[in-house]
Design a protein around this motif. Structure first.
Motif, PDB file in Angstrom:
ATOM      1  N   LEU A 156     -13.303  81.405  10.322  1.00 13.09           N
ATOM      2  CA  LEU A 156     -14.363  80.681  11.137  1.00 13.09           C
ATOM      3  C   LEU A 156     -15.492  81.477  11.083  1.00 13.09           C
ATOM      4  O   LEU A 156     -16.792  80.999  11.592  1.00 13.09           O
ATOM      5  CB  LEU A 156     -13.822  80.637  12.582  1.00 13.09           C
ATOM      6  CG  LEU A 156     -12.631  79.768  12.741  1.00 13.09           C
ATOM      7  CD1 LEU A 156     -12.333  79.752  14.159  1.00 13.09           C
ATOM      8  CD2 LEU A 156     -12.986  78.398  12.434  1.00 13.09           C
ATOM      9  N   ASN A 157     -15.390  82.851  10.783  1.00  8.55           N
ATOM     10  CA  ASN A 157     -16.616  83.786  10.896  1.00  8.55           C
ATOM     11  C   ASN A 157     -17.247  83.847   9.343  1.00  8.55           C
ATOM     12  O   ASN A 157     -18.250  84.565   9.164  1.00  8.55           O
ATOM     13  CB  ASN A 157     -16.276  85.245  11.206  1.00  8.55           C
ATOM     14  CG  ASN A 157     -15.993  85.107  12.752  1.00  8.55           C
ATOM     15  OD1 ASN A 157     -16.327  84.202  13.589  1.00  8.55           O
ATOM     16  ND2 ASN A 157     -15.203  86.074  13.533  1.00  8.55           N
ATOM     17  N   LYS A 158     -16.620  83.276   8.317  1.00  6.62           N
ATOM     18  CA  LYS A 158     -17.187  83.539   6.869  1.00  6.62           C
ATOM     19  C   LYS A 158     -18.208  82.773   6.718  1.00  6.62           C
ATOM     20  O   LYS A 158     -18.795  81.579   7.119  1.00  6.62           O
ATOM     21  CB  LYS A 158     -16.129  82.826   5.784  1.00  6.62           C
ATOM     22  CG  LYS A 158     -16.159  83.369   4.616  1.00  6.62           C
ATOM     23  CD  LYS A 158     -14.953  82.788   3.634  1.00  6.62           C
ATOM     24  CE  LYS A 158     -15.374  83.028   2.254  1.00  6.62           C
ATOM     25  NZ  LYS A 158     -14.226  82.564   1.347  1.00  6.62           N
ATOM     26  N   GLN A 185      -3.167  86.471   1.431  1.00  5.93           N
ATOM     27  CA  GLN A 185      -3.222  87.064   2.910  1.00  5.93           C
ATOM     28  C   GLN A 185      -1.957  87.977   3.118  1.00  5.93           C
ATOM     29  O   GLN A 185      -2.053  88.843   3.937  1.00  5.93           O
ATOM     30  CB  GLN A 185      -3.307  85.803   3.794  1.00  5.93           C
ATOM     31  CG  GLN A 185      -4.404  84.831   3.670  1.00  5.93           C
ATOM     32  CD  GLN A 185      -4.505  83.912   4.796  1.00  5.93           C
ATOM     33  OE1 GLN A 185      -3.293  83.481   5.243  1.00  5.93           O
ATOM     34  NE2 GLN A 185      -5.758  83.223   4.902  1.00  5.93           N
ATOM     35  N   ASP A 227      -5.821  83.001   8.099  1.00  6.54           N
ATOM     36  CA  ASP A 227      -6.787  84.212   8.707  1.00  6.54           C
ATOM     37  C   ASP A 227      -7.751  83.553   9.541  1.00  6.54           C
ATOM     38  O   ASP A 227      -8.898  83.216   8.807  1.00  6.54           O
ATOM     39  CB  ASP A 227      -7.179  85.087   7.729  1.00  6.54           C
ATOM     40  CG  ASP A 227      -8.293  86.216   8.304  1.00  6.54           C
ATOM     41  OD1 ASP A 227      -8.639  86.228   9.253  1.00  6.54           O
ATOM     42  OD2 ASP A 227      -8.210  87.345   7.645  1.00  6.54           O
ATOM     43  N   ILE A 228      -7.538  83.022  10.748  1.00  3.52           N
ATOM     44  CA  ILE A 228      -8.328  82.365  11.529  1.00  3.52           C
ATOM     45  C   ILE A 228      -9.866  82.907  11.886  1.00  3.52           C
ATOM     46  O   ILE A 228     -10.958  82.131  11.537  1.00  3.52           O
ATOM     47  CB  ILE A 228      -7.807  81.919  12.939  1.00  3.52           C
ATOM     48  CG1 ILE A 228      -6.605  81.102  12.554  1.00  3.52           C
ATOM     49  CG2 ILE A 228      -8.912  81.032  13.786  1.00  3.52           C
ATOM     50  CD1 ILE A 228      -5.725  81.000  13.907  1.00  3.52           C
ATOM     51  N   LYS A 229     -10.107  84.072  11.897  1.00 10.52           N
ATOM     52  CA  LYS A 229     -10.989  84.879  12.159  1.00 10.52           C
ATOM     53  C   LYS A 229     -11.906  85.045  10.940  1.00 10.52           C
ATOM     54  O   LYS A 229     -13.442  84.458  11.002  1.00 10.52           O
ATOM     55  CB  LYS A 229     -10.838  86.415  12.784  1.00 10.52           C
ATOM     56  CG  LYS A 229     -12.028  87.098  12.924  1.00 10.52           C
ATOM     57  CD  LYS A 229     -11.616  88.472  13.595  1.00 10.52           C
ATOM     58  CE  LYS A 229     -13.028  89.162  13.906  1.00 10.52           C
ATOM     59  NZ  LYS A 229     -12.961  90.640  14.284  1.00 10.52           N
ATOM     60  N   GLN A 230     -11.118  85.193   9.931  1.00 13.18           N
ATOM     61  CA  GLN A 230     -12.208  84.969   8.623  1.00 13.18           C
ATOM     62  C   GLN A 230     -12.655  84.014   8.253  1.00 13.18           C
ATOM     63  O   GLN A 230     -13.911  83.709   7.819  1.00 13.18           O
ATOM     64  CB  GLN A 230     -11.193  85.624   7.377  1.00 13.18           C
ATOM     65  CG  GLN A 230     -11.954  85.803   6.308  1.00 13.18           C
ATOM     66  CD  GLN A 230     -11.172  86.106   4.967  1.00 13.18           C
ATOM     67  OE1 GLN A 230     -10.043  85.362   4.541  1.00 13.18           O
ATOM     68  NE2 GLN A 230     -11.206  87.174   4.115  1.00 13.18           N
ATOM     69  N   LYS A 237      -6.656  72.584  17.503  1.00  8.61           N
ATOM     70  CA  LYS A 237      -7.082  73.833  17.448  1.00  8.61           C
ATOM     71  C   LYS A 237      -6.463  74.959  18.294  1.00  8.61           C
ATOM     72  O   LYS A 237      -5.889  76.131  17.735  1.00  8.61           O
ATOM     73  CB  LYS A 237      -8.539  73.953  17.985  1.00  8.61           C
ATOM     74  CG  LYS A 237      -9.330  75.427  17.807  1.00  8.61           C
ATOM     75  CD  LYS A 237     -10.976  75.092  18.049  1.00  8.61           C
ATOM     76  CE  LYS A 237     -11.595  76.235  18.067  1.00  8.61           C
ATOM     77  NZ  LYS A 237     -11.698  76.732  16.846  1.00  8.61           N
ATOM     78  N   GLU A 257      -6.493  74.415   7.989  1.00  2.00           N
ATOM     79  CA  GLU A 257      -7.983  74.806   8.055  1.00  2.00           C
ATOM     80  C   GLU A 257      -8.466  73.703   8.993  1.00  2.00           C
ATOM     81  O   GLU A 257      -9.517  74.200   9.967  1.00  2.00           O
ATOM     82  CB  GLU A 257      -8.366  74.665   6.925  1.00  2.00           C
ATOM     83  CG  GLU A 257      -7.679  76.023   6.044  1.00  2.00           C
ATOM     84  CD  GLU A 257      -8.494  75.844   4.562  1.00  2.00           C
ATOM     85  OE1 GLU A 257      -8.275  76.889   3.940  1.00  2.00           O
ATOM     86  OE2 GLU A 257      -8.736  74.899   4.132  1.00  2.00           O
ATOM     87  N   SER A 287      -0.021  82.591  12.745  1.00  3.54           N
ATOM     88  CA  SER A 287      -0.368  83.687  13.045  1.00  3.54           C
ATOM     89  C   SER A 287      -0.202  84.632  11.728  1.00  3.54           C
ATOM     90  O   SER A 287       0.946  84.730  11.413  1.00  3.54           O
ATOM     91  CB  SER A 287       0.348  84.504  14.345  1.00  3.54           C
ATOM     92  OG  SER A 287       0.515  85.791  14.298  1.00  3.54           O
ATOM     93  N   GLU A 298      -4.170  77.852  16.395  1.00  3.98           N
ATOM     94  CA  GLU A 298      -4.669  79.269  16.617  1.00  3.98           C
ATOM     95  C   GLU A 298      -3.293  80.058  16.886  1.00  3.98           C
ATOM     96  O   GLU A 298      -3.020  81.427  16.891  1.00  3.98           O
ATOM     97  CB  GLU A 298      -5.543  79.475  17.720  1.00  3.98           C
ATOM     98  CG  GLU A 298      -6.909  79.129  17.259  1.00  3.98           C
ATOM     99  CD  GLU A 298      -8.108  79.030  18.174  1.00  3.98           C
ATOM    100  OE1 GLU A 298      -7.669  79.106  19.418  1.00  3.98           O
ATOM    101  OE2 GLU A 298      -9.110  78.852  17.908  1.00  3.98           O
TER     102      GLU A 298
END
Length: 411
Positions: free
Chosen positions: A217-219, A23, A212-215, A384, A325, A392, A388
């Motif tokens: 949760l969207n992975k 990262q 990488d929160i976006k990655q 959570k 995580e 960062s 978040e």
């Protein structure tokens, strides 16, 4: 800048160090910098820069003249010929030869990911290039618990008098001494370096890890190999199956939980030397049918999505990514009060904290949360939100670049 991230240990790998390194590399490159990773190749056993041609150990001996090496403890003092120490010395030797095979002069800064890498690189890098260190873990503590598992009848002083402990403690001291600046991720590690290793506070920079929160949760990941049983709650553990992680205390607590309720299963993700011993412990406590040892998994998120609780009862941990995580995935956590873990959780607000090694308290807290769905949901929501804001990637990159700038100004 051209940056070298250096690790004594294998990379890529499963675990928090690779998460941090990969990262950080992505973030630094997005800022316009060039980043190489120098580490052990776990498949070939050679040190190399990832993506570049590597040279095996025989070639290194043939092609590069041997350099006199300053050893922390000379071999003549190692009367027992301890294989653990000899293996570290051999790896350091070949890491040094491999690093010499690349042009270190091309880098503006070198960022070691452990004290052993800092030791090796400091001996051969140009003096004009700063060396910074991320102190991801407390090496002396890790080797202490490794030896504690081997010599269970020894007291703490006997463990610390073993040559293996003294050797690794010396390596750690030298790694801190040879670094220009040191990154710590927790107040606990900051204080440990000052109080135990006499590191000057002016040499330390403290800022947290990131995720990488976006990655995450969207992975899109493969589905887990197991599904949550109907009318059962899932307790999840993810990490190495080693003494340091305190998982034997979790098993004890689950044995007590079994006496009060059967509406649960525990999924254990990970591998390690204690696996068979832990499985036998489950059999003795009559919980073998409720505790699943699932091995190491890449798709941890799919297991987190099904979990009701995440438990990490470590005897020592600095700032594990597994807790990060779980938090951003919205799973309430219970951690021990060891090392840096209490800095990750506000007790009763974003999770629960149990006294290290206290299986009875761990049982009570698990039982309480399994009984109280609204409280579990509140803890998860607050964790959570906190995660978040706290983990960062942008802050990690900015803090790291500021540390690099300060290191360059020192020289």
């Amino acid at each position: 800048m051209k940056i070298l991230l250096a690790s004594y240990y294998p990379l890529p790998s499963l675990g928090g160090i690779w998460t941090f390194v990969s990262q950080l590399k992505n973030q630094l490159e997005s800022c316009g910098h060039t980043v190489d990773i120098f580490s052990l190749n776990s498949e070939s056993g050679n040190y190399r820069i990832i993506g570049e041609q590597e040279m095996d150990r025989r070639q290194l001996q043939l092609n590069q003249r041997k350099r006199p090496r300053k050893q922390v403890i000379p071999f003549k003092q190692q009367k027992d010929g301890n294989s653990l120490m000899l293996n570290v010395e051999a790896n350091c030797y070949y890491m040094e030869l491999s690093a010499l095979n690349y042009s270190l002069e091309q880098y503006d800064i070198i960022h070691a990911q452990d004290v052993i890498a800092a030791n090796v690189i400091s001996k051969i890098k140009p003096k004009s290039i700063p060396l910074v260190l991320s102190a991801h873990g407390y090496l002396s503590g890790a080797i202490f618990y490794h030896l504690k598992n081997q010599y269970r009848n020894f007291n703490d002083n006997q463990i610390k008098n073993l040559s293996e402990y003294k050797y690794h403690n010396s390596l750690e001291k030298e790694g801190y001494r040879s670094s220009d600046l040191i990154h710590t991720q927790s107040k606990w590690m900051f204080n440990k370096l000052i109080n135990e290793f006499s590191v000057s506070p002016q040499k330390l920079r403290t800022f947290p890890y990131a995720i990488d929160i976006k990655q995450l949760l969207n992975k899109t990941e493969a589905k887990s190999a197991i599904s949550k049983p109907k009318d059962k709650k899932v307790i999840l553990y993810s990490g190495r199956l080693v003494y340091l992680k305190g998982i034997h205390h979790l098993i004890d607590a689950l044995g007590q939980l079994k006496k009060h309720r059967n509406d649960w299963v525990c999924w254990i993700l990970g591998e390690g030397d204690l696996k068979k011993e832990l499985q036998l412990q489950c059999q003795r406590l009559g919980i073998a049918n409720q505790v699943e040892f699932l091995g190491t998994k890449n798709n941890v998120l799919d297991y987190l999505k099904q979990a009701d609780l995440f438990v990490l009862p470590s005897l020592q941990d600095t700032q594990p990514h597994s807790v990060m995580e779980a938090q951003v995935a919205g799973v309430p956590v219970i951690v021990s009060n060891a090392a840096g873990l209490p800095e990750m959780v506000t007790n009763g607000e974003t999770g629960f904290i149990a006294s290290v090694g206290d299986s009875q308290q761990l049982f009570r807290e698990m039982n309480y949360l399994l009984n109280n769905d609204p409280i579990r949901e509140r803890l998860a929501s607050r964790a959570k939100e906190w995660g978040e804001n706290h983990w960062s990637l942008t802050k990690l990159a900015n803090n790291t670049l500021e540390m690099y700038k300060q290191a360059k100004n020192i020289l």
